[in-house]
Motif scaffolding. Structure first.
Motif, PDB file in Angstrom:
ATOM      1  N   PRO A 138       0.830  -1.205   0.000  1.00 37.47           N
ATOM      2  CA  PRO A 138       0.000   0.000   0.000  1.00 37.47           C
ATOM      3  C   PRO A 138       0.864   1.254   0.000  1.00 37.47           C
ATOM      4  N   PRO A 139       0.419   2.324  -0.664  1.00 37.66           N
ATOM      5  CA  PRO A 139       1.212   3.562  -0.653  1.00 37.66           C
ATOM      6  C   PRO A 139       1.231   4.166   0.744  1.00 37.66           C
ATOM      7  N   LEU A 140       2.392   4.605   1.187  1.00 42.20           N
ATOM      8  CA  LEU A 140       2.546   5.163   2.529  1.00 42.20           C
ATOM      9  C   LEU A 140       2.801   6.669   2.494  1.00 42.20           C
ATOM     10  N   GLY A 141       2.696   7.257   1.321  1.00 38.76           N
ATOM     11  CA  GLY A 141       2.921   8.687   1.173  1.00 38.76           C
ATOM     12  C   GLY A 141       3.229   9.010  -0.281  1.00 38.76           C
ATOM     13  N   PHE A 142       3.789  10.220  -0.514  1.00 41.95           N
ATOM     14  CA  PHE A 142       4.074  10.637  -1.881  1.00 41.95           C
ATOM     15  C   PHE A 142       5.119  11.745  -1.841  1.00 41.95           C
ATOM     16  N   PRO A 143       5.865  11.948  -2.937  1.00 43.44           N
ATOM     17  CA  PRO A 143       6.811  13.065  -2.995  1.00 43.44           C
ATOM     18  C   PRO A 143       6.072  14.369  -3.277  1.00 43.44           C
ATOM     19  N   CYS A 144       6.468  15.437  -2.599  1.00 47.23           N
ATOM     20  CA  CYS A 144       5.844  16.746  -2.817  1.00 47.23           C
ATOM     21  C   CYS A 144       6.026  17.157  -4.275  1.00 47.23           C
ATOM     22  N   PRO A 145       4.967  17.612  -4.940  1.00 45.27           N
ATOM     23  CA  PRO A 145       5.083  18.004  -6.359  1.00 45.27           C
ATOM     24  C   PRO A 145       6.082  19.134  -6.601  1.00 45.27           C
ATOM     25  N   LEU A 146       6.366  19.959  -5.559  1.00 48.39           N
ATOM     26  CA  LEU A 146       7.266  21.091  -5.736  1.00 48.39           C
ATOM     27  C   LEU A 146       8.697  20.781  -5.313  1.00 48.39           C
ATOM     28  N   CYS A 147       8.861  20.336  -4.067  1.00 46.52           N
ATOM     29  CA  CYS A 147      10.227  20.135  -3.551  1.00 46.52           C
ATOM     30  C   CYS A 147      10.669  18.688  -3.590  1.00 46.52           C
ATOM     31  N   ARG A 148       9.761  17.755  -3.872  1.00 43.48           N
ATOM     32  CA  ARG A 148      10.039  16.317  -3.979  1.00 43.48           C
ATOM     33  C   ARG A 148      10.381  15.681  -2.648  1.00 43.48           C
ATOM     34  N   LYS A 149      10.191  16.389  -1.535  1.00 41.30           N
ATOM     35  CA  LYS A 149      10.379  15.753  -0.241  1.00 41.30           C
ATOM     36  C   LYS A 149       9.235  14.772   0.015  1.00 41.30           C
ATOM     37  N   PHE A 150       9.547  13.693   0.743  1.00 41.17           N
ATOM     38  CA  PHE A 150       8.524  12.673   1.002  1.00 41.17           C
ATOM     39  C   PHE A 150       7.521  13.174   2.031  1.00 41.17           C
ATOM     40  N   ILE A 151       6.241  13.017   1.726  1.00 42.24           N
ATOM     41  CA  ILE A 151       5.154  13.395   2.628  1.00 42.24           C
ATOM     42  C   ILE A 151       4.452  12.119   3.074  1.00 42.24           C
ATOM     43  N   PRO A 152       4.490  11.776   4.369  1.00 40.34           N
ATOM     44  CA  PRO A 152       3.821  10.542   4.819  1.00 40.34           C
ATOM     45  C   PRO A 152       2.310  10.686   4.792  1.00 40.34           C
ATOM     46  N   ALA A 153       1.627   9.591   4.570  1.00 42.58           N
ATOM     47  CA  ALA A 153       0.170   9.605   4.539  1.00 42.58           C
ATOM     48  C   ALA A 153      -0.376   9.957   5.923  1.00 42.58           C
ATOM     49  N   PRO A 154      -1.537  10.605   5.972  1.00 40.97           N
ATOM     50  CA  PRO A 154      -2.124  10.954   7.275  1.00 40.97           C
ATOM     51  C   PRO A 154      -2.618   9.715   8.011  1.00 40.97           C
ATOM     52  N   GLY A 155      -2.635   9.782   9.340  1.00 40.57           N
ATOM     53  CA  GLY A 155      -3.145   8.674  10.149  1.00 40.57           C
ATOM     54  C   GLY A 155      -2.166   7.527  10.242  1.00 40.57           C
ATOM     55  N   LYS A 156      -2.703   6.374  10.655  1.00 42.28           N
ATOM     56  CA  LYS A 156      -1.892   5.170  10.793  1.00 42.28           C
ATOM     57  C   LYS A 156      -1.729   4.495   9.437  1.00 42.28           C
ATOM     58  N   ILE A 157      -0.835   3.528   9.375  1.00 38.00           N
ATOM     59  CA  ILE A 157      -0.602   2.799   8.122  1.00 38.00           C
ATOM     60  C   ILE A 157      -1.890   2.110   7.676  1.00 38.00           C
ATOM     61  N   ASN A 158      -2.283   2.361   6.425  1.00 36.80           N
ATOM     62  CA  ASN A 158      -3.478   1.757   5.816  1.00 36.80           C
ATOM     63  C   ASN A 158      -4.789   2.230   6.451  1.00 36.80           C
ATOM     64  N   GLU A 159      -4.744   3.295   7.261  1.00 34.08           N
ATOM     65  CA  GLU A 159      -5.974   3.736   7.929  1.00 34.08           C
ATOM     66  C   GLU A 159      -6.930   4.423   6.964  1.00 34.08           C
TER      67      GLU A 159
END
Length: 582
Positions: A1-22
């Motif tokens: 499952p995806p756990l986050g995504f890279p920011c479209p501007l700075c490409r830093k990793f952004i973790p998904a909100p909440g708990k894993i798979n929540e």
């Protein structure tokens, strides 16, 4: 499952909100915390007014921003803010100094379940922070609590933080290795393509007039296959990189909040607990390492090209195996076997069990029709009544526990958190041992071993070994092989999924083999019920080591992704061990 995504501007990793798979991906945008300052500026008004003054029907131009309150303030309110005890330590910055890199602090003392209530209490039984509502609802049966500021070093201390940091480093390192291997695999696919293209070109030069069209057809098919294979690897790498980034993100947050003091502060304790549960949640995920290779075979009849419909046979071979990403490698032949604890559960006719966490076990009590939840010190926390006599047990997909009831010919599915029965599945014969991997399940039915290709779907159940006796205990290897014991003949059998025997293990010091399990590296641990030992067998059937120090062992299970295991003996005796490098 995806756990986050890279920011479209700075490409830093952004973790998904909440708990894993929540939360599903389509809900992420609504759940991320709002940058209230930017939202206020985005309203397009010429002036920004002090929020506190507006509540008194006054209009004062705001000059500062309180990062803790997420409110704009005028100069007078800033002075008051600095005088009040509750807000004097808040971080207040001038609006003109707020840049695009404006950062909202990570709040760990808010309850995500109950509307952001303040977390003030620790449940020592679950090692979870609680708000006042958590205590009365989710933890109404718990008895051991303390205030966050009163947590002692034995509960959460610097040694816990240090150990967790080391375990997270191990997980990151193993993830990085899998990513490196899969990227290398992509390069090998390109090399395989180049090699085949040259080989094919040498053949086609002498018969170019006949095979030109076939050559183009085959190269197109090869390119398509390589593209599909690389796409699979790229998707796998991206998923693993997300998990690694997720871990590294929270590791960085934990490291920033940790000090070297003997007694940890509230935020440090919360950081540790947050990281510990993220780590455990990550450890419950599957980590398949994908490997794809391209094989080509030049046909013998290539000289008869005028009658051929293709030039070569090209296939891809995928091999995916589960990787123990949070497990340190130990040398089983000389590793120390540390006795962590041992205890006896009274009136428990023990046959199997599982680790629910590092310090909690769920055990089957056959005669009393119950499962027993206890900690690794032997304290019984809960007894779970069942509609039959439980025998075998295994974890399934991280949040379910499967328990076999042989006399009732059923398998019950328990929720791993609440331990309530979610489902009951009828099996057409007595079922004893059980093991799962993904959607595949195997059950020891004494006179046969049953395999279910889609988790207990009776329509696709097939007997795997019908010429056996006393096949009670079963396990699935990391490569999908089926392992089971025959305690009347003192042998351990290993079959592949097609039913072909791979090897049969026997030893003069292995008598009445009962329980068995497989560690994170595919090594088999089997109990000698009357030889009073545990045999460690490699995945190709060789004896690695024989462990002593057990008496009439009946079952054995590992804590997933670790080198910790427990052994259940007669009369409810339980011993917890851990393998450590010398």
């Amino acid at each position: 499952p995806p756990l986050g995504f890279p920011c479209p501007l700075c490409r830093k990793f952004i973790p998904a909100p909440g708990k894993i798979n929540e939360h599903s991906v389509d809900r992420w945008a609504k759940l991320f915390p709002e940058n209230k300052l930017l939202a206020l500026i985005a309203t397009g008004t010429n002036s920004i007014y002090c929020k506190s003054c507006q509540e008194d029907d006054e209009e004062s131009k705001a000059s500062s921003w309180c990062m803790d309150c997420s409110e704009v303030l005028c100069d007078d309110c800033v002075k008051c803010h600095k005088k009040v005890r509750l807000t004097r330590n808040h971080v207040v910055v001038a609006i003109t100094e707020c840049s695009a890199s404006f950062h909202q602090s990570l709040s760990l003392d808010k309850c995500e379940t109950h509307g952001g209530r303040k977390l003030e209490i620790i449940c020592k039984e679950h090692l979870l922070p609680c708000c006042s509502v958590c205590v009365t609802k989710e933890h109404d049966g718990c008895k051991t609590f303390c205030q966050l500021e009163d947590v002692d070093a034995n509960t959460v201390g610097p040694h816990n933080v240090k150990n967790l940091q080391a375990e997270v480093e191990t997980m990151c390192s193993n993830l990085e290795q899998i990513i490196t291997d899969e990227k290398t695999n992509m390069s090998c696919l390109d090399n395989a393509s180049d090699k085949f293209a040259k080989e094919l070109s040498g053949i086609t030069t002498s018969i170019i007039a006949t095979i030109k069209k076939l050559e183009e057809k085959h190269l197109d098919e090869t390119a398509k296959l390589i593209k599909e294979s690389k796409s699979k690897l790229e998707n796998s790498v991206q998923s693993l990189e997300h998990r690694l980034s997720y871990l590294q993100y929270w590791k960085e947050k934990l490291t920033k909040n940790v000090s070297n003091e003997t007694i940890l502060k509230t935020n440090e304790i919360l950081s540790y607990i947050k990281m510990k549960h993220i780590y455990e949640s990550m450890g419950n995920l599957d980590y398949p390492k994908l490997e794809i290779s391209i094989q080509t075979e030049i046909l013998d009849s290539v000289q008869k090209l005028t009658s051929l419909s293709c030039l070569a046979k090209t296939t891809s071979r995928e091999k995916s195996k589960q990787c123990a990403i949070n497990q340190r490698i130990v040398d089983l032949k000389c590793a120390y076997v540390v006795n962590v604890s041992e205890f006896t559960i009274k009136n428990c006719n023990l046959h199997d069990g599982e680790f629910l966490s590092r310090d909690k076990l769920l055990l089957t009590g056959y005669k009393n029709k119950r499962c027993v939840l206890c900690n690794t010190d032997g304290v019984v926390l809960q007894e779970i009544p069942l509609p039959g006599n439980p025998w075998g047990m295994c974890m399934h997909v991280g949040n379910e526990v499967l328990v076999t009831l042989p006399l009732s010919q059923k398998v019950v599915v328990l929720d791993a958190n609440s331990l309530e029965i979610k489902q009951s599945v009828h099996i057409d014969r007595r079922c004893f041992g059980i093991s799962t991997s993904g959607n595949t399940a195997v059950i020891g039915a004494r006179d046969s071993v049953l395999m279910f290709d889609n988790f207990l779907d009776k329509n696709i159940c097939r007997p795997l070994a019908t010429k056996t006796k006393y096949a009670d205990d079963v396990a699935l290897g990391g490569d999908g092989n089926i392992i089971f014991t025959n305690y009347s003949e003192n042998v351990l059998n290993t079959f592949d999924k097609s039913g072909k025997m791979l090897f049969k293990y026997s030893h003069e010091e292995l008598k009445s083999p009962y329980g068995l399990t497989v560690d994170g590296h595919g090594n088999i641990f089997v109990c000698g019920g009357t030889s009073n030992n545990i045999h460690i067998v490699s995945n190709d059937g060789k004896t690695l080591r024989i462990l002593k120090g057990v008496q009439n062992p009946l079952c054995i299970k590992f804590l997933r992704g670790t080198n910790r295991f427990f052994v259940g003996e007669e009369d409810g005796r339980v011993k917890v061990f851990e393998l450590q490098n010398s």
